[in-house]
Every structure is written in C-alpha cells, then in structure tokens.
Scaffold this motif. Structure first.
Motif, short mmCIF file in Angstrom:
data_model
loop_
_atom_site.label_atom_id
_atom_site.label_comp_id
_atom_site.label_asym_id
_atom_site.label_seq_id
_atom_site.Cartn_x
_atom_site.Cartn_y
_atom_site.Cartn_z
N VAL A 152 3.28 -27.36 40.08
CA VAL A 152 2.44 -28.23 41.14
C VAL A 152 1.06 -27.98 41.25
O VAL A 152 0.10 -29.23 41.16
CB VAL A 152 3.03 -27.92 42.78
N LYS A 153 0.34 -26.97 41.25
CA LYS A 153 -0.99 -26.77 41.16
C LYS A 153 -1.57 -27.36 39.80
O LYS A 153 -2.60 -28.09 39.74
CB LYS A 153 -1.44 -25.12 40.97
N TYR A 154 -0.84 -27.28 38.51
CA TYR A 154 -1.35 -27.65 37.35
C TYR A 154 -1.25 -29.27 37.67
O TYR A 154 -2.21 -30.05 37.20
CB TYR A 154 -0.41 -27.47 36.24
N ASP A 155 -0.36 -30.02 38.21
CA ASP A 155 -0.08 -31.32 38.30
C ASP A 155 -1.42 -31.91 39.23
O ASP A 155 -1.85 -32.73 39.00
CB ASP A 155 1.36 -31.78 38.72
N ASP A 156 -1.38 -31.12 40.35
CA ASP A 156 -2.73 -31.47 41.20
C ASP A 156 -3.86 -31.44 40.43
O ASP A 156 -4.74 -32.36 40.79
CB ASP A 156 -2.78 -30.71 42.66
N ASN A 157 -4.11 -30.31 39.53
CA ASN A 157 -5.34 -30.15 39.16
C ASN A 157 -5.63 -31.39 38.14
O ASN A 157 -6.85 -31.79 37.80
CB ASN A 157 -5.40 -28.91 38.31
N TYR A 158 -4.45 -31.82 37.28
CA TYR A 158 -4.54 -32.77 36.25
C TYR A 158 -5.03 -34.04 36.82
O TYR A 158 -5.88 -34.59 36.21
CB TYR A 158 -3.27 -33.01 35.70
N ALA A 159 -4.56 -34.38 38.11
CA ALA A 159 -4.76 -35.47 38.72
C ALA A 159 -6.36 -35.69 39.30
O ALA A 159 -6.93 -36.41 39.27
CB ALA A 159 -3.81 -35.88 39.64
N LYS A 160 -6.72 -34.49 39.73
CA LYS A 160 -7.94 -34.37 40.45
C LYS A 160 -9.14 -33.76 39.46
O LYS A 160 -10.32 -33.98 39.93
CB LYS A 160 -8.00 -33.65 41.72
N VAL A 161 -8.74 -33.17 38.49
CA VAL A 161 -9.82 -32.64 37.52
C VAL A 161 -9.77 -33.01 36.26
O VAL A 161 -10.63 -33.62 35.61
CB VAL A 161 -9.83 -30.96 37.44
N SER A 162 -8.65 -33.06 35.46
CA SER A 162 -8.49 -33.31 34.10
C SER A 162 -8.59 -34.87 33.88
O SER A 162 -9.59 -35.22 33.08
CB SER A 162 -7.21 -33.00 33.58
N LYS A 163 -7.98 -35.65 34.69
CA LYS A 163 -8.24 -37.34 34.60
C LYS A 163 -9.67 -37.78 34.86
O LYS A 163 -10.27 -38.56 33.94
CB LYS A 163 -7.28 -37.83 35.31
N PRO A 164 -10.19 -37.18 35.82
CA PRO A 164 -11.69 -37.72 36.04
C PRO A 164 -12.58 -37.39 34.89
O PRO A 164 -13.53 -38.11 34.51
CB PRO A 164 -11.85 -36.84 37.43
N ILE A 165 -12.36 -36.16 34.36
CA ILE A 165 -13.29 -35.71 33.15
C ILE A 165 -12.91 -36.47 32.06
O ILE A 165 -14.05 -36.71 31.27
CB ILE A 165 -13.24 -34.03 33.06
N HIS A 166 -11.84 -36.84 31.74
CA HIS A 166 -11.49 -37.87 30.71
C HIS A 166 -12.25 -38.99 30.80
O HIS A 166 -12.61 -39.75 30.20
CB HIS A 166 -9.97 -37.87 30.31
N ASP A 167 -12.10 -39.62 32.21
CA ASP A 167 -12.65 -40.83 32.61
C ASP A 167 -14.24 -40.84 32.40
O ASP A 167 -14.84 -41.98 31.88
CB ASP A 167 -12.34 -41.35 33.98
N ILE A 168 -14.86 -39.73 32.65
CA ILE A 168 -16.49 -39.46 32.41
C ILE A 168 -16.61 -39.73 31.24
O ILE A 168 -17.32 -40.38 30.27
CB ILE A 168 -16.52 -38.12 32.86
N GLN A 169 -15.65 -39.03 30.14
CA GLN A 169 -16.16 -39.17 28.59
C GLN A 169 -16.03 -40.51 28.19
O GLN A 169 -16.46 -41.00 27.35
CB GLN A 169 -14.93 -38.14 28.11
N ASP A 170 -15.09 -41.41 28.67
CA ASP A 170 -14.67 -42.61 28.29
C ASP A 170 -15.90 -43.39 28.83
O ASP A 170 -16.21 -44.38 27.82
CB ASP A 170 -13.38 -43.24 28.79
N ASN A 171 -16.42 -43.25 29.87
CA ASN A 171 -17.41 -43.91 30.28
C ASN A 171 -18.94 -43.70 29.35
O ASN A 171 -19.63 -44.68 29.28
CB ASN A 171 -18.06 -43.43 31.69
N ILE A 172 -18.92 -42.47 28.96
CA ILE A 172 -20.11 -42.02 27.98
C ILE A 172 -19.93 -43.03 26.69
O ILE A 172 -20.78 -43.54 26.07
CB ILE A 172 -20.17 -40.64 27.81
N LYS A 173 -18.63 -43.08 26.31
CA LYS A 173 -18.32 -43.89 24.99
C LYS A 173 -18.61 -45.32 25.17
O LYS A 173 -19.05 -46.04 24.47
CB LYS A 173 -17.00 -43.77 24.71
N ALA A 174 -18.42 -46.04 26.68
CA ALA A 174 -18.81 -47.27 26.94
C ALA A 174 -20.13 -47.42 26.88
O ALA A 174 -20.81 -48.49 26.30
CB ALA A 174 -18.34 -47.44 28.23
N ALA A 175 -21.08 -46.40 27.45
CA ALA A 175 -22.66 -46.52 27.29
C ALA A 175 -22.86 -46.53 25.89
O ALA A 175 -23.99 -47.39 25.63
CB ALA A 175 -23.13 -45.18 27.90
N ARG A 176 -22.37 -45.77 25.03
CA ARG A 176 -22.68 -45.82 23.80
C ARG A 176 -22.29 -47.13 22.97
O ARG A 176 -23.27 -47.78 22.31
CB ARG A 176 -21.77 -44.80 22.75
N LEU A 177 -21.28 -47.94 23.51
CA LEU A 177 -20.90 -49.16 22.94
C LEU A 177 -22.27 -50.03 23.25
O LEU A 177 -22.59 -50.89 22.76
CB LEU A 177 -19.74 -49.50 23.28
#
Length: 324
Positions: A152-177
């Motif tokens: 459950v800790k992993y699931d919570d961490n994924y939603a609150k940490v992993s997904k946001p950091i992936h979103d930030i990386q996607d936003n950097i790609k959008a800025a590059r574009l």
C-alpha cells in the motif's frame, strides 16, 4: 501544468502562420525555396548561427536553463523512483518470507502438542518453560502484515511521487518541443533572408547583362525577378513578425513553467516525506510485535497506527490468507 501544450491550444493561429513560398510562386520557385530552406537547415546542423531577433541572448539562457533542468530532473527521477520501488520489492520479499515461515510452522508447532505430551515433558524436565518468543505462525502473519503495508505504501508513493515526477519530465519534453517550433520559425525567417540575397544577386546579373546587351527577354526576366524579390521581402517581414510573436509567447510560458516546476518539485518531496512518516509508524508497530515484550496479533493493520498486544492464539485470519 503543461503550459506549453496549453499555449499551443490557446494560439492555434500560430501554427502554419505564413505561407513560405508565397501564393503566387510557380512550382519552379517552390522547388527553389525548398532547396534554400534545406541549405539553411544544413547550416544549422553544422553549428552555424542564424540571423536572430534582438532577444537571441535571452533565448540562449532559456535553452541553457532547460538543459540544466533536464539533467538534474533525470538524476532526481532515477534516485527517487528507486526509493519508491524499494517498497514494492520489500513487499514481495516479505510475502515470500511469510509463506516460507508459515510452511515451516506447519511441519512443527509446539503449541499444538497434546496435554499428555506436555505432562510427560514437564515430568522429564521441569526446567523447560514455554518460549517467550512469538511462534513461527505469529511471525509469518507479522511478515504478511509488513508485506501488505509496504504494498500500500508503494501504491501511495507511486500516485504522489512517481507519477508527478514523470509528469515533470513530460513537461520538459513539451518545453523542448516549444523551442523546436520557435527554431522552425527562425529557419523560415532565415530562408527568406537567403532567398532575398539570391534574388538580389540574380537581379544584379540580369541588370548587368541588360546594360551590356539589351534584350526583351532579359528585361522580362528583370521584371519577374524584381517581383519575386518584392515577394521575398514581404514574406521575410511576415516571418520576422511571426518569429517575434512566438519568441515573446515562449518567454511568457517559460516564466510560468519555472514557477510550476518549482512548486511541483516541492510538493512532490513533501508528499514523499508524508508517506514515509505515515507508513513508518505502521511498520514500527508490526516490527515491535516480534519483540518478546512487544506483544502482537500478527494482524494486517494497513492504514492505522498502533496496536495492542495479543497472545499467539489470537491470529489475524486476513494475514493467514496472505500466506496461502
């Protein structure tokens, strides 16, 4: 927030802002324009500078910022995602430990010996006393609880940490574009500048030829070339206006982007800390149940903190099911 992608949606008129070869150009001129643009792209690929707007230095700072940001976020993502995945791996290992301990318990359980055997053992050795340590069955159930909490800790961490950091990386790609789109406008502008130079050179040759040997054909070519030169001058002004508009919009979006990234990174690690604190308390409760004086029922208590001491005979059925 994907500010660059949103800006693209908010300003669709900037996509395909100008006609690069002019509506009155012939097929032959379109082909020439294509090769001129290809030459400009090759020039950029070789590292040569384009003729830029006055704020080109500021654009260099933007590119440097994005490169630095991308490097740091990539390193942060690697380390942070590793920490998140530790809980998942720990959950799997805890589950396997619990299963093995439960199977070992089934091969021999001193608590299930008959009262007659207990009496015989008591007569043979009065010094023998019941172990103060929890039984293997209890330990297996505690590991089941630890496994469930880590999952459950992993699931919570994924939603609150992993997904946001992936979103930030996607936003950097959008800025590059967005930078790439701006570079495309700069290439278009430089294409027209080169086209102007080419047509000016052609016009000079025709004027010189006509001065030394006047001919009707040459005069017609001069008129046609002058018309094309006028079109190129007009198109270059439109291209420059488009480049400046895209550049200023990119600067505005970049300012919002910097604020957004900073806020998202702060929230991400605050959430990560909250997850660690919450689940560390729960894990401490389960680990304490293994201690002789800690007590414990081996039950799964995911989401709660604390627990009361219960003897080995009262075991959580939910935890036992995890072992099967």
């Amino acid at each position: 927030a994907e500010v660059f992608e949103q800006a693209k949606k908010d300003h669709p008129e900037m996509e395909g802002f100008i006609s690069e070869d002019g509506s009155t150009s012939s097929a032959k001129e379109k082909v020439k324009h294509f090769f001129v643009k290809a030459g400009i792209k090759a020039k950029v690929a070789r590292g040569k500078d384009l003729e830029e707007t006055p704020d080109a230095a500021q654009m260099d700072e933007v590119e440097q910022y994005l490169s630095t940001l991308e490097t740091h976020v990539k390193a942060l993502a690697k380390a942070t995602l590793y920490l998140v995945d530790v809980s998942k791996d720990t959950s799997t290992n805890m589950h396997e430990l619990g299963q093995s301990l439960f199977g070992l318990h089934q091969t021999y359980d001193p608590d299930t010996t008959t009262s007659e055997e207990d009496d015989n053992n008591s007569n043979n050795n009065n010094s023998n006393t019941k172990s103060k340590n929890p039984s293997l069955k209890t330990i297996s159930n505690i590991f089941a609880s630890l496994s469930a909490i880590n999952k459950v800790k992993y699931d919570d961490n994924y939603a609150k940490v992993s997904k946001p950091i992936h979103d930030i990386q996607d936003n950097i790609k959008a800025a590059r574009l967005a930078l790439k789109r701006r570079k495309d406008h700069a290439i278009t502008y430089n294409t027209f500048l080169q086209q102007i130079k080419n047509r000016q050179a052609t016009l000079e040759k025709l004027n010189h030829k006509n001065a030394t040997s006047p001919q009707a054909t040459t005069e017609n070519q001069i008129v046609s070339t002058q018309q094309l030169l006028d079109e190129s001058n007009k198109a270059s002004k439109v291209a420059l206006a488009a480049l400046e508009k895209v550049t200023q919009r990119l600067f505005r979006e970049m300012d919002r982007f910097k604020v957004s990234v900073d806020a998202e990174m702060r929230l991400l690690y605050v959430n990560h800390a909250r997850v660690q604190v919450d689940y560390s308390r729960q894990l401490d409760v389960e680990w304490n149940k293994l201690l002789p004086n800690g007590g414990g029922d081996g039950g799964v208590r995911v989401g709660g903190t604390g627990g009361s001491g219960v003897n080995d005979g009262v075991l959580s059925k939910e935890a036992e099911m995890l072992m099967i």
